[in-house]
Design a protein around this motif. Sequence first.
Motif, PDB file in Angstrom:
ATOM      1  N   TRP A  90      -0.552   2.039  -7.805  1.00 42.36           N
ATOM      2  CA  TRP A  90      -1.629   3.027  -7.769  1.00 42.36           C
ATOM      3  C   TRP A  90      -2.771   2.539  -8.665  1.00 42.36           C
ATOM      4  CZ3 TRP A  90      -1.797   7.640  -4.953  1.00 42.36           C
ATOM      5  CH2 TRP A  90      -0.637   7.936  -4.222  1.00 42.36           C
ATOM      6  N   ASN A  91      -3.956   2.447  -8.070  1.00 42.68           N
ATOM      7  CA  ASN A  91      -5.133   1.961  -8.778  1.00 42.68           C
ATOM      8  C   ASN A  91      -5.720   3.107  -9.605  1.00 42.68           C
ATOM      9  OD1 ASN A  91      -7.690   0.945  -9.560  1.00 42.68           O
ATOM     10  ND2 ASN A  91      -7.753  -0.376  -7.743  1.00 42.68           N
ATOM     11  N   THR A  92      -5.720   2.929 -10.921  1.00 41.97           N
ATOM     12  CA  THR A  92      -6.168   4.020 -11.800  1.00 41.97           C
ATOM     13  C   THR A  92      -7.667   4.269 -11.703  1.00 41.97           C
ATOM     14  OG1 THR A  92      -6.380   2.428 -13.623  1.00 41.97           O
ATOM     15  CG2 THR A  92      -4.296   3.631 -13.438  1.00 41.97           C
ATOM     16  N   ARG A  93      -8.398   3.322 -11.112  1.00 43.78           N
ATOM     17  CA  ARG A  93      -9.841   3.527 -10.962  1.00 43.78           C
ATOM     18  C   ARG A  93     -10.185   4.357  -9.732  1.00 43.78           C
ATOM     19  NH1 ARG A  93     -12.178  -2.381 -10.931  1.00 43.78           N
ATOM     20  NH2 ARG A  93     -10.454  -2.545  -9.462  1.00 43.78           N
ATOM     21  N   GLU A  94      -9.210   4.540  -8.833  1.00 43.97           N
ATOM     22  CA  GLU A  94      -9.495   5.226  -7.571  1.00 43.97           C
ATOM     23  C   GLU A  94      -9.017   6.671  -7.536  1.00 43.97           C
ATOM     24  OE1 GLU A  94      -8.149   3.087  -4.183  1.00 43.97           O
ATOM     25  OE2 GLU A  94      -9.080   1.204  -4.759  1.00 43.97           O
ATOM     26  N   PHE A  95      -8.154   7.050  -8.494  1.00 49.90           N
ATOM     27  CA  PHE A  95      -7.554   8.385  -8.411  1.00 49.90           C
ATOM     28  C   PHE A  95      -7.760   9.139  -9.715  1.00 49.90           C
ATOM     29  CE2 PHE A  95      -5.262   5.716  -5.437  1.00 49.90           C
ATOM     30  CZ  PHE A  95      -5.272   6.495  -4.296  1.00 49.90           C
ATOM     31  N   SER A  96      -7.818  10.465  -9.583  1.00 50.44           N
ATOM     32  CA  SER A  96      -8.028  11.309 -10.750  1.00 50.44           C
ATOM     33  C   SER A  96      -6.791  11.312 -11.640  1.00 50.44           C
ATOM     34  CB  SER A  96      -8.341  12.739 -10.310  1.00 50.44           C
ATOM     35  OG  SER A  96      -7.189  13.311  -9.695  1.00 50.44           O
ATOM     36  N   GLU A  97      -6.970  11.716 -12.867  1.00 46.31           N
ATOM     37  CA  GLU A  97      -5.853  11.799 -13.798  1.00 46.31           C
ATOM     38  C   GLU A  97      -4.819  12.800 -13.294  1.00 46.31           C
ATOM     39  OE1 GLU A  97      -3.360  10.877 -16.674  1.00 46.31           O
ATOM     40  OE2 GLU A  97      -5.269   9.840 -16.305  1.00 46.31           O
ATOM     41  N   GLU A  98      -5.284  13.874 -12.678  1.00 44.79           N
ATOM     42  CA  GLU A  98      -4.360  14.888 -12.142  1.00 44.79           C
ATOM     43  C   GLU A  98      -3.503  14.298 -11.020  1.00 44.79           C
ATOM     44  OE1 GLU A  98      -4.408  19.271  -9.950  1.00 44.79           O
ATOM     45  OE2 GLU A  98      -6.295  18.291 -10.513  1.00 44.79           O
ATOM     46  N   ALA A  99      -4.121  13.517 -10.124  1.00 48.50           N
ATOM     47  CA  ALA A  99      -3.370  12.899  -9.037  1.00 48.50           C
ATOM     48  C   ALA A  99      -2.338  11.917  -9.585  1.00 48.50           C
ATOM     49  CB  ALA A  99      -4.322  12.186  -8.080  1.00 48.50           C
ATOM     50  N   ASP A 148       0.823  -1.206   0.000  1.00 43.93           N
ATOM     51  CA  ASP A 148       0.000   0.000   0.000  1.00 43.93           C
ATOM     52  C   ASP A 148       0.855   1.253   0.000  1.00 43.93           C
ATOM     53  OD1 ASP A 148      -2.687  -0.927  -0.026  1.00 43.93           O
ATOM     54  OD2 ASP A 148      -2.386  -1.685   2.004  1.00 43.93           O
ATOM     55  N   VAL A 149       0.476   2.184  -0.847  1.00 43.87           N
ATOM     56  CA  VAL A 149       1.145   3.488  -0.880  1.00 43.87           C
ATOM     57  C   VAL A 149       0.545   4.358   0.210  1.00 43.87           C
ATOM     58  CG1 VAL A 149       1.667   3.346  -3.331  1.00 43.87           C
ATOM     59  CG2 VAL A 149      -0.519   4.306  -2.593  1.00 43.87           C
ATOM     60  N   GLY A 150       1.163   5.501   0.462  1.00 45.65           N
ATOM     61  CA  GLY A 150       0.654   6.416   1.470  1.00 45.65           C
ATOM     62  C   GLY A 150      -0.492   7.225   0.927  1.00 45.65           C
ATOM     63  N   LEU A 151      -1.684   6.912   1.368  1.00 49.37           N
ATOM     64  CA  LEU A 151      -2.856   7.615   0.866  1.00 49.37           C
ATOM     65  C   LEU A 151      -3.254   8.714   1.838  1.00 49.37           C
ATOM     66  CD1 LEU A 151      -4.942   4.543  -0.299  1.00 49.37           C
ATOM     67  CD2 LEU A 151      -3.517   6.050  -1.677  1.00 49.37           C
ATOM     68  N   PRO A 152      -3.370   9.955   1.379  1.00 51.04           N
ATOM     69  CA  PRO A 152      -3.742  11.041   2.284  1.00 51.04           C
ATOM     70  C   PRO A 152      -5.163  10.861   2.799  1.00 51.04           C
ATOM     71  CG  PRO A 152      -3.729  11.801  -0.001  1.00 51.04           C
ATOM     72  CD  PRO A 152      -3.157  10.425  -0.005  1.00 51.04           C
ATOM     73  N   VAL A 153      -5.326  11.051   4.099  1.00 50.75           N
ATOM     74  CA  VAL A 153      -6.647  10.953   4.710  1.00 50.75           C
ATOM     75  C   VAL A 153      -7.485  12.172   4.359  1.00 50.75           C
ATOM     76  CG1 VAL A 153      -7.876  10.767   6.902  1.00 50.75           C
ATOM     77  CG2 VAL A 153      -5.710   9.574   6.584  1.00 50.75           C
ATOM     78  N   ARG A 154      -6.846  13.337   4.260  1.00 53.31           N
ATOM     79  CA  ARG A 154      -7.541  14.592   3.951  1.00 53.31           C
ATOM     80  C   ARG A 154      -6.887  15.228   2.729  1.00 53.31           C
ATOM     81  NH1 ARG A 154      -6.134  14.294   9.025  1.00 53.31           N
ATOM     82  NH2 ARG A 154      -4.360  15.675   8.689  1.00 53.31           N
ATOM     83  N   PRO A 155      -7.634  16.025   1.954  1.00 55.41           N
ATOM     84  CA  PRO A 155      -7.042  16.719   0.807  1.00 55.41           C
ATOM     85  C   PRO A 155      -5.857  17.588   1.195  1.00 55.41           C
ATOM     86  CG  PRO A 155      -9.443  16.839   0.716  1.00 55.41           C
ATOM     87  CD  PRO A 155      -9.102  16.235   2.038  1.00 55.41           C
ATOM     88  N   SER A 156      -5.886  18.161   2.409  1.00 56.06           N
ATOM     89  CA  SER A 156      -4.802  19.038   2.843  1.00 56.06           C
ATOM     90  C   SER A 156      -3.484  18.290   2.996  1.00 56.06           C
ATOM     91  CB  SER A 156      -5.171  19.711   4.173  1.00 56.06           C
ATOM     92  OG  SER A 156      -5.357  18.733   5.188  1.00 56.06           O
TER      93      SER A 156
END
Length: 574
Positions: free
Chosen positions: A395-404, A360-368
Amino acid sequence: MTGIGIARHLMLLYGPDRAWLGGWVSRGLRTGEKVLYPVHAGGSGPPLLEILDERGVDVTSATARGALQALPSALYRRPGELAAAVREALQQGHPAVRVVAGIGGTLSRQEYATSEQILNDLCHTYPAVVLCPYRKDDLTDEQLRLFTAWHPHSRHRYLELRRRDRTVVVAGQADFSNERLLRGVLSTAVAAALAASAVLYVDISALALISAAGWRALAQGSVDLRERGGRLILVAPQPAVARMIKLLKLDVSVRAGGRGGGMVMPGAFAHDVLFFDTTDELLAVTVPFLRRGLAEGEAAVVVDAGRNGTPIAYALGDDPWVCHVTRDPRQRPARALSMFQHTVEEALAAGARGVRIAGDVGLPVRPSQWGEWVSFEAAFNDVLAGYPVQAICPWNTREFSEEALRTVRQTHPSVITACSRRSNPDYLEPRDCLRRFAAPAPDPLETTGPALAVDDVTDLEVLRRGLEGALAGSTLPVEYAEDMAFAVNEVASNAMQHGRPPVQVRLWRGPAKVVCTVRDHGPGFDDPLAGYHTEHRTDPARQRLGLWLARRLCDRLDFFPHADHFTVRLTTAP
């Protein structure tokens, strides 16, 4: 500050603030004790009468009634005459005598030893206590070691130390203002320990705070003991201090060894990104990657935060060289980086030839938190570059935006798939990446009124009390508030040591976060990797830990150099 017993023969190091010296003398006067103090021919030493006058003591009255008496400094080297002065005071009806000694004067080593032996005998023969004050900036390291050897009890404002048997008792707060004293006392105790059992206990049950400078003093003062195979044992730390010790102990040196013998040498570092759509794609890349490493004598680290790590761990099965790391998604990014570094070093110390990481990668809990996690990925490339480490971040491409995903691509030197591994043309070097994703200034909270404003920090203890009061009114949990206060203390300490005054501190409390700025008027620094790793990793006595600690004790740390000042901003949002 919690005391550590009655001091019969006490050494005091003082700086510009002479309040403790004045307080020690005035307490004796209030309880009816007689105070004897030396007068040096050259007028050296702190002006005791002036110090007492500042505290509101009626010096004229105390002298007239015989409670305060000056003695020629030469008398301190004549045991019969000094003892006679003490006996005379007791005959006058005083319950005890306080003797101020060692103030100024240039003595040879032998003269000093003679004087201290006289004072030792005095306080063990009569109801007398002796205080030897020295201005800390006037002492060389050699003099400090000599003086601490003669004084089992030492003090510097809010740090108190006592040597007894194979133990050093430490009470109060250890920071950069008293690290020389702590280092000197430990050096003296180490010499005694090496002559006996090669074990030294440091009782820190009454230590309320230890900063990076205090930790450095522990390392420097005990270096001879550790290099000769001895043991330094820290006893009964308070919870807050124990947390700091646990965090600081993550920074350990890599030992030699290998699963097949021989020396572990830094191998090729790799940090790849894997973009996948399905679990089958994830396993098709990560499981063979980890198994190849195990077959070659490397350790496998599977990071599990309840997402990608679980199927990888299940597919690998049982293997003693597979390390399962449970990842708390709330873990601060900089602390997570230290966790990876520590895990790698433990595996190498146990004999692994290298380390492979996936999960698992480090996924931010909050946008900040997104900016700080991007910083984590970029800093990973610098901090672990010297280790034989290969890591895949799925990184799962279905879970994150193209920008991310585009941002993620900029933090990984290579892109891996089930069919190929290729260099990444979008990759940014760590410093360039960190500068690109630096936080803007100011934070919106900074436009509101601060909960704490200090315009000229000259005393860290006063600042810490102010921070504790301001944070007590915030929404932060207790542990977060303690961490934030400690982080600000470290940054302010750096500003006082390396910047230019005045050092200014502002703290703002919001409904969901706390922001604090520390400003000094020096040039500061402009390295975005500052604080992500320490210098001199194989030599803890030389490590620079202040900013390293601060990054791990808050959610985000940013800095802003300007033409006439330098600002560090710390943010915590539970």
